[in-house]
Design a protein around this motif. Structure first.
Motif, PDB file in Angstrom:
ATOM      1  N   ALA A   1       0.866  -1.187   0.000  1.00 16.97           N
ATOM      2  CA  ALA A   1       0.000   0.000   0.000  1.00 16.97           C
ATOM      3  C   ALA A   1       0.895   1.226   0.000  1.00 16.97           C
ATOM      4  O   ALA A   1       1.918   1.255   0.696  1.00 16.97           O
ATOM      5  N   VAL A   2       0.528   2.239  -0.782  1.00 17.63           N
ATOM      6  CA  VAL A   2       1.358   3.434  -0.921  1.00 17.63           C
ATOM      7  C   VAL A   2       0.486   4.680  -0.889  1.00 17.63           C
ATOM      8  O   VAL A   2      -0.737   4.606  -1.031  1.00 17.63           O
ATOM      9  N   SER A   3       1.133   5.850  -0.719  1.00 15.67           N
ATOM     10  CA  SER A   3       0.425   7.128  -0.823  1.00 15.67           C
ATOM     11  C   SER A   3       1.428   8.214  -1.194  1.00 15.67           C
ATOM     12  O   SER A   3       2.646   8.043  -1.021  1.00 15.67           O
ATOM     13  N   GLN A   4       0.923   9.300  -1.690  1.00 15.38           N
ATOM     14  CA  GLN A   4       1.768  10.419  -2.121  1.00 15.38           C
ATOM     15  C   GLN A   4       2.235  11.230  -0.905  1.00 15.38           C
ATOM     16  O   GLN A   4       1.427  11.594  -0.047  1.00 15.38           O
TER      17      GLN A   4
ATOM     18  N   PRO B   1       4.650  -2.679   3.006  1.00 11.74           N
ATOM     19  CA  PRO B   1       5.317  -2.702   4.308  1.00 11.74           C
ATOM     20  C   PRO B   1       5.900  -1.325   4.684  1.00 11.74           C
ATOM     21  O   PRO B   1       5.736  -0.365   3.945  1.00 11.74           O
ATOM     22  N   GLU B   2       6.625  -1.297   5.811  1.00 10.44           N
ATOM     23  CA  GLU B   2       7.174  -0.042   6.306  1.00 10.44           C
ATOM     24  C   GLU B   2       8.131   0.574   5.291  1.00 10.44           C
ATOM     25  O   GLU B   2       9.048  -0.089   4.803  1.00 10.44           O
TER      26      GLU B   2
ATOM     27  N   LEU C   1      11.298  -1.075  -1.024  1.00 14.24           N
ATOM     28  CA  LEU C   1      12.011  -1.917  -1.978  1.00 14.24           C
ATOM     29  C   LEU C   1      11.354  -3.277  -2.178  1.00 14.24           C
ATOM     30  O   LEU C   1      11.404  -3.843  -3.268  1.00 14.24           O
ATOM     31  N   GLN C   2      10.720  -3.820  -1.132  1.00 14.24           N
ATOM     32  CA  GLN C   2      10.134  -5.158  -1.251  1.00 14.24           C
ATOM     33  C   GLN C   2       9.030  -5.218  -2.290  1.00 14.24           C
ATOM     34  O   GLN C   2       8.826  -6.251  -2.946  1.00 14.24           O
TER      35      GLN C   2
ATOM     36  N   ASN D   1       8.823  -2.733  -4.626  1.00 19.85           N
ATOM     37  CA  ASN D   1       9.343  -1.942  -5.744  1.00 19.85           C
ATOM     38  C   ASN D   1       8.462  -0.721  -6.036  1.00 19.85           C
ATOM     39  O   ASN D   1       8.072  -0.456  -7.170  1.00 19.85           O
ATOM     40  N   GLN D   2       8.150   0.030  -4.964  1.00 23.24           N
ATOM     41  CA  GLN D   2       7.295   1.203  -5.106  1.00 23.24           C
ATOM     42  C   GLN D   2       7.997   2.443  -4.566  1.00 23.24           C
ATOM     43  O   GLN D   2       8.685   2.391  -3.546  1.00 23.24           O
ATOM     44  N   MET D   3       7.816   3.558  -5.265  1.00 26.33           N
ATOM     45  CA  MET D   3       8.388   4.827  -4.833  1.00 26.33           C
ATOM     46  C   MET D   3       7.418   5.953  -5.168  1.00 26.33           C
ATOM     47  O   MET D   3       6.841   5.998  -6.251  1.00 26.33           O
ATOM     48  N   LYS D   4       7.233   6.862  -4.211  1.00 25.24           N
ATOM     49  CA  LYS D   4       6.434   8.063  -4.427  1.00 25.24           C
ATOM     50  C   LYS D   4       7.274   9.256  -3.974  1.00 25.24           C
ATOM     51  O   LYS D   4       7.981   9.190  -2.963  1.00 25.24           O
ATOM     52  N   GLU D   5       7.207  10.343  -4.715  1.00 26.83           N
ATOM     53  CA  GLU D   5       7.956  11.531  -4.316  1.00 26.83           C
ATOM     54  C   GLU D   5       7.175  12.791  -4.654  1.00 26.83           C
ATOM     55  O   GLU D   5       6.379  12.819  -5.595  1.00 26.83           O
ATOM     56  N   THR D   6       7.425  13.823  -3.841  1.00 26.64           N
ATOM     57  CA  THR D   6       6.799  15.129  -4.035  1.00 26.64           C
ATOM     58  C   THR D   6       7.889  16.188  -4.044  1.00 26.64           C
ATOM     59  O   THR D   6       8.794  16.170  -3.212  1.00 26.64           O
ATOM     60  N   GLU D   7       7.790  17.076  -5.005  1.00 26.63           N
ATOM     61  CA  GLU D   7       8.785  18.142  -5.164  1.00 26.63           C
ATOM     62  C   GLU D   7       8.158  19.482  -4.770  1.00 26.63           C
ATOM     63  O   GLU D   7       6.997  19.746  -5.072  1.00 26.63           O
TER      64      GLU D   7
END
Length: 251
Positions: A153-156, A180-181, A232-233, A235-241
């Protein structure tokens, strides 16, 4: 006449020896004709709310095997009640299905004749993560293929300006609902990692993580900074600039 019998006996003996050698070195298994189940060795990864396919194929040494008239069973191995989906007599038979899976599982009926016995699982939940087994008990009761499902599960991330500090300004980043964390990292406009301040992690009743972090930044050429959260587990990444106004950052 005796010579003819000797020749016949020797011929039969040679055939017996040949059959014995073939049986020893080239055994014929039932699976060569009825097929075996094959899953996927690499874990299947998806996010909460998505639909996912757990791959499984019935095939022999040469080609796929028609599974239309076979029984197909999917189970979740870490549960006491294991039945996720059951197909038999050319129809679904889910009377003993785990309640949380009802209405969310299906086979590709048009693909069964091609040996495709994969399971489609819709609206994936965190609790769906784990090891699944695929089997065709009408052919091999004890033979199973195992597929590992990882659910994330992810979020911005959200950046906010906290205020001035010493010769710079403090930025705060927060991102909730992860599993995960995750890990949080700050970057400048060149992509270089910034030395961050305290990182706080909380976990809610559903097992999802919220991560918060701060960084003190100084004025740069363009005052552009990025908060990156990754896991990494899965393979998800979210970023805000964020571009910080020049008058906010002291020289």
């Amino acid at each position: 006449m005796e010579d003819r019998w000797n020749v016949l006996f020797q011929g039969l003996f040679r055939m017996l020896v040949i059959c014995l050698v073939l049986a020893i070195f080239f055994p014929v298994y039932e699976a060569d004709f009825t097929g075996k189940v094959f899953g996927q060795t690499e874990p299947v990864v998806c996010l909460v709310g998505e639909d996912v396919i757990l791959p499984c194929t019935l095939r022999n040494n040469v080609s796929t095997v028609n599974a239309v008239k076979e029984a197909v069973e999917w189970q979740k191995m870490d549960l006491t009640q294991k039945d996720v989906h059951f197909y038999t007599d050319s129809r679904d038979s889910n009377m003993d299905q785990i309640p949380s899976y009802r209405g969310r599982t299906s086979l590709f009926k048009e693909e069964l004749r091609k040996g495709n016995i994969s399971l489609k699982l819709t609206s994936v939940k965190l609790s769906d993560a784990g090891e699944y087994s695929c089997s065709v008990p009408s052919l091999h009761r004890n033979e199973k293929a195992f597929i590992q499902l990882k659910v994330g599960a992810v979020s911005q991330p959200v950046i906010s300006i906290m205020g001035p500090k010493d010769d710079g300004v403090v930025l705060k980043c927060e991102s909730g609902g992860w599993y995960p964390e995750p890990k949080m990292t700050w970057l400048d406009s060149d992509g270089s990692i910034l030395p961050d301040g305290p990182i706080e992690t909380q976990i809610d009743s559903e097992g999802r993580y919220t991560v918060r972090g701060e960084v003190t930044i100084q004025k740069t050429d363009n005052n552009k900074f990025t908060c990156r959260v990754n896991q990494l587990q899965i393979n998800q990444m979210k970023e805000t600039e964020m571009n910080i106004p020049g008058d906010v950052v002291t020289s």
